[in-house]
Design a protein around this motif. Structure first.
Motif, PDB file in Angstrom:
ATOM      1  N   PRO A 218      92.839  29.936  35.562  1.00 19.48           N
ATOM      2  CA  PRO A 218      93.086  31.266  36.135  1.00 19.48           C
ATOM      3  C   PRO A 218      92.455  31.455  37.509  1.00 19.48           C
ATOM      4  O   PRO A 218      93.062  32.076  38.386  1.00 19.48           O
ATOM      5  CB  PRO A 218      92.479  32.207  35.091  1.00 19.48           C
ATOM      6  N   ASP A 219      91.246  30.918  37.734  1.00 19.08           N
ATOM      7  CA  ASP A 219      90.624  31.057  39.053  1.00 19.08           C
ATOM      8  C   ASP A 219      91.445  30.351  40.124  1.00 19.08           C
ATOM      9  O   ASP A 219      91.600  30.869  41.240  1.00 19.08           O
ATOM     10  CB  ASP A 219      89.196  30.487  39.032  1.00 19.08           C
ATOM     11  N   ILE A 220      91.950  29.173  39.830  1.00 19.65           N
ATOM     12  CA  ILE A 220      92.733  28.419  40.801  1.00 19.65           C
ATOM     13  C   ILE A 220      94.038  29.159  41.119  1.00 19.65           C
ATOM     14  O   ILE A 220      94.407  29.347  42.291  1.00 19.65           O
ATOM     15  CB  ILE A 220      93.046  27.004  40.280  1.00 19.65           C
ATOM     16  N   ILE A 221      94.744  29.579  40.086  1.00 20.94           N
ATOM     17  CA  ILE A 221      96.031  30.258  40.301  1.00 20.94           C
ATOM     18  C   ILE A 221      95.818  31.580  41.030  1.00 20.94           C
ATOM     19  O   ILE A 221      96.573  31.945  41.932  1.00 20.94           O
ATOM     20  CB  ILE A 221      96.765  30.484  38.963  1.00 20.94           C
ATOM     21  N   SER A 222      94.757  32.296  40.663  1.00 21.53           N
ATOM     22  CA  SER A 222      94.452  33.553  41.341  1.00 21.53           C
ATOM     23  C   SER A 222      94.141  33.325  42.808  1.00 21.53           C
ATOM     24  O   SER A 222      94.597  34.060  43.685  1.00 21.53           O
ATOM     25  CB  SER A 222      93.278  34.244  40.646  1.00 21.53           C
ATOM     26  N   GLY A 223      93.367  32.278  43.095  1.00 18.01           N
ATOM     27  CA  GLY A 223      93.020  31.978  44.480  1.00 18.01           C
ATOM     28  C   GLY A 223      94.222  31.589  45.313  1.00 18.01           C
ATOM     29  O   GLY A 223      94.316  31.928  46.499  1.00 18.01           O
ATOM     30  N   ILE A 224      95.190  30.891  44.713  1.00 18.76           N
ATOM     31  CA  ILE A 224      96.392  30.479  45.435  1.00 18.76           C
ATOM     32  C   ILE A 224      97.307  31.672  45.716  1.00 18.76           C
ATOM     33  O   ILE A 224      97.815  31.835  46.828  1.00 18.76           O
ATOM     34  CB  ILE A 224      97.150  29.407  44.633  1.00 18.76           C
ATOM     35  N   THR A 225      97.499  32.486  44.707  1.00 17.12           N
ATOM     36  CA  THR A 225      98.494  33.564  44.825  1.00 17.12           C
ATOM     37  C   THR A 225      97.942  34.843  45.426  1.00 17.12           C
ATOM     38  O   THR A 225      98.713  35.719  45.817  1.00 17.12           O
ATOM     39  CB  THR A 225      99.081  33.900  43.442  1.00 17.12           C
ATOM     40  N   GLY A 226      96.624  34.962  45.498  1.00 13.76           N
ATOM     41  CA  GLY A 226      96.046  36.214  45.986  1.00 13.76           C
ATOM     42  C   GLY A 226      96.225  37.354  45.010  1.00 13.76           C
ATOM     43  O   GLY A 226      96.171  38.527  45.389  1.00 13.76           O
ATOM     44  N   THR A 227      96.433  37.017  43.746  1.00 19.40           N
ATOM     45  CA  THR A 227      96.624  38.013  42.692  1.00 19.40           C
ATOM     46  C   THR A 227      95.685  37.687  41.538  1.00 19.40           C
ATOM     47  O   THR A 227      95.718  36.564  41.012  1.00 19.40           O
ATOM     48  CB  THR A 227      98.085  37.996  42.184  1.00 19.40           C
ATOM     49  N   TRP A 228      94.841  38.642  41.163  1.00 18.06           N
ATOM     50  CA  TRP A 228      93.945  38.406  40.034  1.00 18.06           C
ATOM     51  C   TRP A 228      94.761  38.303  38.757  1.00 18.06           C
ATOM     52  O   TRP A 228      95.700  39.063  38.526  1.00 18.06           O
ATOM     53  CB  TRP A 228      92.942  39.555  39.893  1.00 18.06           C
ATOM     54  N   ILE A 229      94.427  37.306  37.933  1.00 17.03           N
ATOM     55  CA  ILE A 229      95.082  37.157  36.642  1.00 17.03           C
ATOM     56  C   ILE A 229      94.016  37.120  35.554  1.00 17.03           C
ATOM     57  O   ILE A 229      92.859  36.789  35.798  1.00 17.03           O
ATOM     58  CB  ILE A 229      95.958  35.889  36.584  1.00 17.03           C
ATOM     59  N   LYS A 230      94.425  37.451  34.379  1.00 13.58           N
ATOM     60  CA  LYS A 230      93.506  37.533  33.257  1.00 13.58           C
ATOM     61  C   LYS A 230      92.832  36.180  33.032  1.00 13.58           C
ATOM     62  O   LYS A 230      93.486  35.144  32.973  1.00 13.58           O
ATOM     63  CB  LYS A 230      94.269  37.957  32.003  1.00 13.58           C
ATOM     64  N   GLY A 231      91.515  36.206  32.931  1.00 13.00           N
ATOM     65  CA  GLY A 231      90.734  34.987  32.749  1.00 13.00           C
ATOM     66  C   GLY A 231      90.067  34.518  34.022  1.00 13.00           C
ATOM     67  O   GLY A 231      89.161  33.682  33.971  1.00 13.00           O
ATOM     68  N   ALA A 232      90.493  35.048  35.180  1.00 13.10           N
ATOM     69  CA  ALA A 232      89.850  34.684  36.443  1.00 13.10           C
ATOM     70  C   ALA A 232      88.544  35.457  36.596  1.00 13.10           C
ATOM     71  O   ALA A 232      88.284  36.439  35.889  1.00 13.10           O
ATOM     72  CB  ALA A 232      90.787  34.979  37.609  1.00 13.10           C
ATOM     73  N   ALA A 233      87.721  35.001  37.528  1.00 11.61           N
ATOM     74  CA  ALA A 233      86.416  35.629  37.745  1.00 11.61           C
ATOM     75  C   ALA A 233      86.577  37.098  38.120  1.00 11.61           C
ATOM     76  O   ALA A 233      87.521  37.484  38.805  1.00 11.61           O
ATOM     77  CB  ALA A 233      85.665  34.893  38.839  1.00 11.61           C
ATOM     78  N   LYS A 234      85.605  37.915  37.646  1.00  9.87           N
ATOM     79  CA  LYS A 234      85.607  39.341  37.937  1.00  9.87           C
ATOM     80  C   LYS A 234      84.226  39.749  38.450  1.00  9.87           C
ATOM     81  O   LYS A 234      83.365  40.140  37.659  1.00  9.87           O
ATOM     82  CB  LYS A 234      85.956  40.158  36.678  1.00  9.87           C
ATOM     83  N   PRO A 235      84.012  39.664  39.763  1.00  7.48           N
ATOM     84  CA  PRO A 235      82.709  40.098  40.291  1.00  7.48           C
ATOM     85  C   PRO A 235      82.492  41.571  39.988  1.00  7.48           C
ATOM     86  O   PRO A 235      83.364  42.400  40.216  1.00  7.48           O
ATOM     87  CB  PRO A 235      82.842  39.863  41.808  1.00  7.48           C
ATOM     88  N   LYS A 236      81.319  41.882  39.443  1.00  2.00           N
ATOM     89  CA  LYS A 236      81.017  43.271  39.094  1.00  2.00           C
ATOM     90  C   LYS A 236      80.125  43.874  40.161  1.00  2.00           C
ATOM     91  O   LYS A 236      79.249  43.206  40.718  1.00  2.00           O
ATOM     92  CB  LYS A 236      80.358  43.351  37.732  1.00  2.00           C
ATOM     93  N   SER A 237      80.370  45.133  40.456  1.00  2.00           N
ATOM     94  CA  SER A 237      79.616  45.817  41.503  1.00  2.00           C
ATOM     95  C   SER A 237      79.083  47.133  40.968  1.00  2.00           C
ATOM     96  O   SER A 237      79.721  47.786  40.135  1.00  2.00           O
ATOM     97  CB  SER A 237      80.513  46.065  42.720  1.00  2.00           C
ATOM     98  N   SER A 238      77.907  47.494  41.461  1.00  2.00           N
ATOM     99  CA  SER A 238      77.339  48.790  41.087  1.00  2.00           C
ATOM    100  C   SER A 238      77.984  49.921  41.881  1.00  2.00           C
ATOM    101  O   SER A 238      77.806  51.093  41.565  1.00  2.00           O
ATOM    102  CB  SER A 238      75.821  48.789  41.322  1.00  2.00           C
ATOM    103  N   VAL A 239      78.724  49.560  42.935  1.00  2.00           N
ATOM    104  CA  VAL A 239      79.400  50.565  43.753  1.00  2.00           C
ATOM    105  C   VAL A 239      80.798  50.799  43.180  1.00  2.00           C
ATOM    106  O   VAL A 239      81.571  49.861  42.988  1.00  2.00           O
ATOM    107  CB  VAL A 239      79.518  50.092  45.222  1.00  2.00           C
ATOM    108  N   HIS A 240      81.117  52.049  42.881  1.00  2.00           N
ATOM    109  CA  HIS A 240      82.400  52.365  42.261  1.00  2.00           C
ATOM    110  C   HIS A 240      83.538  51.964  43.202  1.00  2.00           C
ATOM    111  O   HIS A 240      83.541  52.316  44.379  1.00  2.00           O
ATOM    112  CB  HIS A 240      82.485  53.875  41.968  1.00  2.00           C
TER     113      HIS A 240
END
Length: 677
Positions: free
Chosen positions: A510-532
């Protein structure tokens, strides 16, 4: 006024016609008008210029950049419509005919510009279709994508639409990121050349994106390779000759053809002389026989009607055709101009004689008709000709000979099955029309004849005032057809763009496919932020940015309040025993829309900020019921970003609603418009 010297444009230079030129006559007067062609073309320099200059420059642009370029080109050409109309008169086209060609071509460009911005990403990789799950746990997935071919598109166009024919191929080609070499038919290439001049002079196109061959192609096709594309419109005979080129076959060069077509119009058995549909068919037939003097690949050639209506329809159509004013296309009173050339006139008359040998003549004597403002013996004029074929089952010419002019044949059918058989006698057509008010008639003919037709146009009293017409290909819809019609497809929205791109299946995590397509897909990394994320601008958001919120417990009181407030008292929410009896529910459950409302309450930031509006959601699915006392949480993830205007862009968010066990209970894609940073 001297002869027009029609230039070619290649390798960044305009090249005049020379000793290898061919003469072009004025279709109205028969007098010499122009010369076009070169004795020798430097075809290798054309191909090299496209591949080394045009291709890289176009591929460096995003789909949205190219779409904006198309819009600018269309608006630029719009400034010169009147001069193009005037020039088109020399090809025999009336001003309304020229508007079909010129305004239609410009409109096609604008549609592709709009579709490029709305349906394609602001990047250089097009995602084609849905993600494919290739593993049990989702760590290995697949996605189809499309990227620009690294070659050149050769567009070989017909004489009847010197502007639209060019632009309807050029728009999807440039949007795909591929340069084009345009070769118009010589008889009308002076109109194409003027259009190309206006586009080149605008400075909108990068060098090498567009080149023009006025006259013969030379050995251009021998220079092609597997990254190139040939798009052809014209006769089946020429198409066969071109597609049989050994180099094209050896190198597997893509060849898209749109060729001969004996299009039919069928009047449904539900229609009587008093029906509105009777008059609709008469109007459609007269328009298609006379518009562009019948020189349209989509014109009606065969009119297939119930036996009882053969006589009344023949009389009605012949009467209207007899009133058509033929003449100099520059005159406002002229309804039908000349054919494009003397050669075209000779061909149409020869084909009409073949059809007449097995038919009755209802109207149109090529040796006795009036022409306003011109000498019919010198210009390429013919009258509208309507024939009746009483026995279409034994006839041959009416189903195999296309007179590419104002010629059509009426024929009777016994029943709907017979009508479908007659439609299919054309051996593959671009379009058929069905004039009926009965959906069952349209459905039956689609099943019987759909496999032999690229488009089926149905018109009746409900649609007649907004219907675009039997012979009007639209950029939104596929234009092409099987068999005799060439087996190709042009236009069709983004489908047309795909002719000039390579579809590739990519597989990976998922990370590779997301990085290629510029579209987040389920299972790819999800950076979490304290800023809404709702407090962050479009530019500050990154693909995969996520906020998690909750939990919130869903109570029975929540469910009942929502039911009474909205009026949704469906038994699964209100009746414990009835809900338990349903195989989908363990008992009373929360409304799906209640869950969406609670999810929004968990992730929405109440303060004014860069999120301007929620514009909708896609792909909503409910995956597991939520019972009273269950607790839900939500994960909101930036899925994709697309710039829309100078002030704001669209953000698409993946929303996952989970229960206390971490199971997905609902998923959807949320759309917002966000200000730039």
């Amino acid at each position: 006024m001297g002869l027009i010297n029609v230039h070619s444009y290649y390798a960044g230079q305009w090249t005049a016609a020379d000793d290898g030129a061919r003469a072009i006559a004025n279709a109205v007067t028969g007098e010499p008008l122009a010369i076009a062609g070169q004795a020798a073309l430097d075809t290798q320099s054309m191909v090299d210029f496209a591949r080394t200059k045009g291709g890289p420059a176009l591929r460096a642009m995003s789909f949205h950049d190219r779409a904006r370029m198309l819009k600018a080109l269309a608006l630029e050409l719009s400034k010169f419509k009147d001069e193009l109309y005037s020039l088109s008169h020399t090809t025999g086209a009336t001003t309304p005919d020229a508007m079909i060609d010129i305004d239609g071509g410009i409109g096609t460009m604008l549609v592709y510009a709009s579709k490029g911005r709305r349906e394609m990403p602001d990047g250089d990789i097009y995602v084609d279709g849905e993600l494919e799950m290739l593993s049990r746990n989702g760590t290995f997935v697949g996605q189809h994508v499309a990227t620009s071919l690294h070659g050149v598109a050769i567009h070989i166009n017909a004489f009847n639409f010197p502007v639209w024919g060019m632009l309807e191929k050029l728009a999807p080609t440039l949007l795909a990121g591929m340069p084009a070499i345009v070769k118009p038919a010589t008889a009308t290439c002076h109109v194409t050349e003027q259009s190309v001049r206006r586009m080149i002079e605008s400075g909108i196109l990068p060098d090498g994106a567009l080149q023009l061959v006025s006259g013969g192609l030379g050995d251009l096709l021998d220079r092609l390779d597997y990254q190139d594309v040939v798009g052809f419109t014209g006769s089946a005979k020429t198409a066969l000759m071109l597609r049989s080129n050994p180099i094209l076959l050896e190198k597997s060069v893509r060849f898209v053809a749109e060729q001969d077509s004996l299009n039919a119009s069928v009047l449904g058995p539900d229609v009587t002389v008093a029906s509105p549909e009777f008059d609709i068919l008469v109007k459609e037939a007269v328009r298609e026989i006379t518009a562009k003097a019948g020189q349209k690949c989509t014109a009606i050639r065969r009119i297939i009607v119930p036996e009882a209506l053969l006589g009344p329809l023949g009389e009605a159509i012949a009467e209207k055709l007899g009133k058509i004013r033929i003449g100099d296309p520059a005159l406002e009173t002229t309804r039908m101009g000349a054919l494009a050339s003397a050669a075209q006139k000779a061909d149409v008359l020869d084909k009409a004689r073949q059809i007449a040998a097995e038919c009755r003549v209802l109207t149109g004597d090529p040796d006795a008709f009036e022409v306003d403002g011109a000498d019919r013996t010198k210009g390429a004029f013919v009258p509208p000709m309507l024939f009746a074929c009483d026995d279409p089952d034994t006839a041959n010419a009416v189903h195999s000979v296309e007179a590419f002019g104002p010629v059509a044949t009426l024929m009777p059918y016994r029943n709907l099955a017979h009508a479908g058989q007659l439609m299919n006698r054309g051996r593959g057509s671009l379009v058929a029309s069905v004039i009926t008010h009965d959906p069952a008639v349209a459905r039956t003919l689609l099943i019987d004849a759909g496999a032999s037709h690229g488009r089926i146009y149905v018109n009746n009293r409900d649609s007649e005032h907004e219907a675009t017409g039997h012979g009007s290909p639209l950029p939104h819809m596929v234009h092409g057809g099987p068999g005799r019609a060439g087996g190709g497809e042009e236009l069709g929205g983004i489908r047309g763009v795909m002719h000039y791109m390579q579809r590739t299946a990519i597989q990976g995590s998922p990370d590779i496919i997301s990085g290629i397509t510029g579209t987040w897909i389920k299972g790819a990394a999800k950076p979490k932020s304290s800023v809404h994320p709702f407090t962050r601008s479009f530019d500050d958001l990154a693909i995969g940015d996520t906020i998690e919120a909750g939990p919130r417990t869903v109570t029975l009181e929540d469910i009942e309040t929502f039911a009474h407030f909205t009026g949704d008292t469906f038994y699964a929410h209100m009746d414990e025993e009835a809900a338990k009896a349903n195989p989908f529910f363990p008992g009373r459950v929360a409304h799906g829309y209640l869950l969406l409302s609670f999810a929004a309450g968990l992730f929405v930031s109440p303060d004014p900020g860069p999120v301007l509006a929620n514009t909708g959601l896609d792909g909503l699915k409910f995956m597991k019921p939520v019972s009273p006392s269950d607790a839900i949480s939500v994960a909101l993830t930036v899925k994709r970003k697309t710039r829309r205007t100078d002030e704001y862009g669209e953000v698409r968010w993946h929303v996952a609603v989970l229960n206390q066990d971490g199971d997905d209970v609902a998923e959807y894609e949320l759309h917002t418009m966000n200000e730039y940073g």
